[in-house]
Design a protein around this motif. Structure first.
Motif, PDB file in Angstrom:
ATOM      1  N   ALA A  25      62.570  42.583  25.755  1.00 35.96           N
ATOM      2  CA  ALA A  25      62.034  41.228  25.639  1.00 35.96           C
ATOM      3  C   ALA A  25      62.510  40.575  24.344  1.00 35.96           C
ATOM      4  O   ALA A  25      62.815  39.383  24.326  1.00 35.96           O
ATOM      5  CB  ALA A  25      60.510  41.249  25.702  1.00 35.96           C
ATOM      6  N   MET A  26      62.590  41.349  23.264  1.00 38.57           N
ATOM      7  CA  MET A  26      63.077  40.820  21.983  1.00 38.57           C
ATOM      8  C   MET A  26      64.513  40.332  22.141  1.00 38.57           C
ATOM      9  O   MET A  26      64.864  39.249  21.671  1.00 38.57           O
ATOM     10  CB  MET A  26      63.010  41.892  20.899  1.00 38.57           C
ATOM     11  N   ASP A  27      65.331  41.107  22.822  1.00 39.17           N
ATOM     12  CA  ASP A  27      66.720  40.716  23.059  1.00 39.17           C
ATOM     13  C   ASP A  27      66.784  39.451  23.912  1.00 39.17           C
ATOM     14  O   ASP A  27      67.566  38.547  23.634  1.00 39.17           O
ATOM     15  CB  ASP A  27      67.469  41.869  23.738  1.00 39.17           C
ATOM     16  N   ALA A  28      65.937  39.398  24.944  1.00 41.42           N
ATOM     17  CA  ALA A  28      65.904  38.216  25.804  1.00 41.42           C
ATOM     18  C   ALA A  28      65.495  36.981  25.007  1.00 41.42           C
ATOM     19  O   ALA A  28      66.099  35.914  25.147  1.00 41.42           O
ATOM     20  CB  ALA A  28      64.946  38.436  26.975  1.00 41.42           C
ATOM     21  N   TYR A  29      64.484  37.120  24.148  1.00 37.26           N
ATOM     22  CA  TYR A  29      64.030  36.000  23.322  1.00 37.26           C
ATOM     23  C   TYR A  29      65.156  35.528  22.398  1.00 37.26           C
ATOM     24  O   TYR A  29      65.376  34.326  22.244  1.00 37.26           O
ATOM     25  CB  TYR A  29      62.801  36.398  22.498  1.00 37.26           C
ATOM     26  N   ALA A  30      65.874  36.473  21.819  1.00 39.76           N
ATOM     27  CA  ALA A  30      66.961  36.126  20.896  1.00 39.76           C
ATOM     28  C   ALA A  30      68.058  35.327  21.584  1.00 39.76           C
ATOM     29  O   ALA A  30      68.726  34.511  20.952  1.00 39.76           O
ATOM     30  CB  ALA A  30      67.542  37.397  20.279  1.00 39.76           C
ATOM     31  N   LEU A  32      67.585  33.119  23.997  1.00 42.26           N
ATOM     32  CA  LEU A  32      67.111  31.809  24.446  1.00 42.26           C
ATOM     33  C   LEU A  32      67.626  30.712  23.531  1.00 42.26           C
ATOM     34  O   LEU A  32      67.846  30.938  22.336  1.00 42.26           O
ATOM     35  CB  LEU A  32      65.580  31.771  24.454  1.00 42.26           C
ATOM     36  N   ASN A  33      67.774  29.514  24.072  1.00 42.46           N
ATOM     37  CA  ASN A  33      68.130  28.384  23.211  1.00 42.46           C
ATOM     38  C   ASN A  33      66.867  27.895  22.501  1.00 42.46           C
ATOM     39  O   ASN A  33      65.763  28.357  22.797  1.00 42.46           O
ATOM     40  CB  ASN A  33      68.836  27.268  24.005  1.00 42.46           C
ATOM     41  N   ASP A  34      67.011  26.986  21.575  1.00 42.46           N
ATOM     42  CA  ASP A  34      65.867  26.532  20.772  1.00 42.46           C
ATOM     43  C   ASP A  34      64.741  25.946  21.610  1.00 42.46           C
ATOM     44  O   ASP A  34      63.570  26.197  21.347  1.00 42.46           O
ATOM     45  CB  ASP A  34      66.305  25.512  19.720  1.00 42.46           C
ATOM     46  N   GLN A  39      59.243  26.728  23.896  1.00 45.96           N
ATOM     47  CA  GLN A  39      58.321  26.847  25.031  1.00 45.96           C
ATOM     48  C   GLN A  39      57.560  28.164  24.975  1.00 45.96           C
ATOM     49  O   GLN A  39      56.351  28.198  25.230  1.00 45.96           O
ATOM     50  CB  GLN A  39      59.073  26.746  26.355  1.00 45.96           C
ATOM     51  N   VAL A  40      58.263  29.239  24.658  1.00 49.15           N
ATOM     52  CA  VAL A  40      57.608  30.551  24.565  1.00 49.15           C
ATOM     53  C   VAL A  40      56.581  30.547  23.438  1.00 49.15           C
ATOM     54  O   VAL A  40      55.449  31.010  23.608  1.00 49.15           O
ATOM     55  CB  VAL A  40      58.652  31.672  24.349  1.00 49.15           C
ATOM     56  N   VAL A  41      56.958  30.006  22.293  1.00 50.19           N
ATOM     57  CA  VAL A  41      56.043  29.965  21.148  1.00 50.19           C
ATOM     58  C   VAL A  41      54.820  29.117  21.474  1.00 50.19           C
ATOM     59  O   VAL A  41      53.686  29.504  21.169  1.00 50.19           O
ATOM     60  CB  VAL A  41      56.770  29.445  19.878  1.00 50.19           C
ATOM     61  N   GLU A  42      55.015  27.980  22.111  1.00 47.20           N
ATOM     62  CA  GLU A  42      53.881  27.126  22.476  1.00 47.20           C
ATOM     63  C   GLU A  42      52.961  27.837  23.469  1.00 47.20           C
ATOM     64  O   GLU A  42      51.741  27.757  23.358  1.00 47.20           O
ATOM     65  CB  GLU A  42      54.356  25.790  23.043  1.00 47.20           C
ATOM     66  N   ARG A  62      61.338  40.295  32.337  1.00 46.77           N
ATOM     67  CA  ARG A  62      61.618  40.153  33.769  1.00 46.77           C
ATOM     68  C   ARG A  62      62.577  39.014  34.072  1.00 46.77           C
ATOM     69  O   ARG A  62      63.483  39.146  34.896  1.00 46.77           O
ATOM     70  CB  ARG A  62      60.320  39.890  34.545  1.00 46.77           C
ATOM     71  N   ASN A  63      62.370  37.895  33.430  1.00 48.96           N
ATOM     72  CA  ASN A  63      63.092  36.673  33.806  1.00 48.96           C
ATOM     73  C   ASN A  63      64.398  36.445  33.070  1.00 48.96           C
ATOM     74  O   ASN A  63      65.206  35.634  33.512  1.00 48.96           O
ATOM     75  CB  ASN A  63      62.187  35.458  33.626  1.00 48.96           C
ATOM     76  N   PHE A  64      64.606  37.104  31.942  1.00 50.87           N
ATOM     77  CA  PHE A  64      65.793  36.799  31.153  1.00 50.87           C
ATOM     78  C   PHE A  64      66.672  38.009  30.861  1.00 50.87           C
ATOM     79  O   PHE A  64      67.629  37.888  30.144  1.00 50.87           O
ATOM     80  CB  PHE A  64      65.389  36.127  29.838  1.00 50.87           C
ATOM     81  N   CYS A  65      66.329  39.156  31.396  1.00 53.91           N
ATOM     82  CA  CYS A  65      67.166  40.347  31.178  1.00 53.91           C
ATOM     83  C   CYS A  65      68.040  40.606  32.380  1.00 53.91           C
ATOM     84  O   CYS A  65      67.784  40.263  33.454  1.00 53.91           O
ATOM     85  CB  CYS A  65      66.299  41.576  30.903  1.00 53.91           C
TER      86      CYS A  65
END
Length: 65
Positions: A25-30, A32-34, A39-42, A62-65
């Motif tokens: 998940a950390m890799d997927a978050y990294a 993501l675009n700004d 959106q994730v932070v909000e 699940r959605n970004f890997c």
């Protein structure tokens, strides 16, 4: 960095912790675009339980890997 938001500092502690326990998940978050990171932070700011935070992080995996 004036005029540019730093989302690393705005990230809720619970989100940071959960991402730290889930490398995929950390890799997927990294990756993501700004706007997506924002959106994730909000979404993370609106959770009230650990379970909800885990769901957000699991969704990244699940959605970004």
């Amino acid at each position: 960095m004036e005029g540019k938001a730093s989302y690393n500092y705005d990230m809720p502690m619970g989100l940071s912790f959960q991402l730290g326990t889930n490398p995929k998940a950390m890799d997927a978050y990294a990756k993501l675009n700004d706007a997506e990171k924002r959106q994730v932070v909000e979404a993370a700011r609106n959770v009230t339980t650990k379970s909800e935070m885990r769901q957000i992080v699991a969704g990244l995996e699940r959605n970004f890997c």
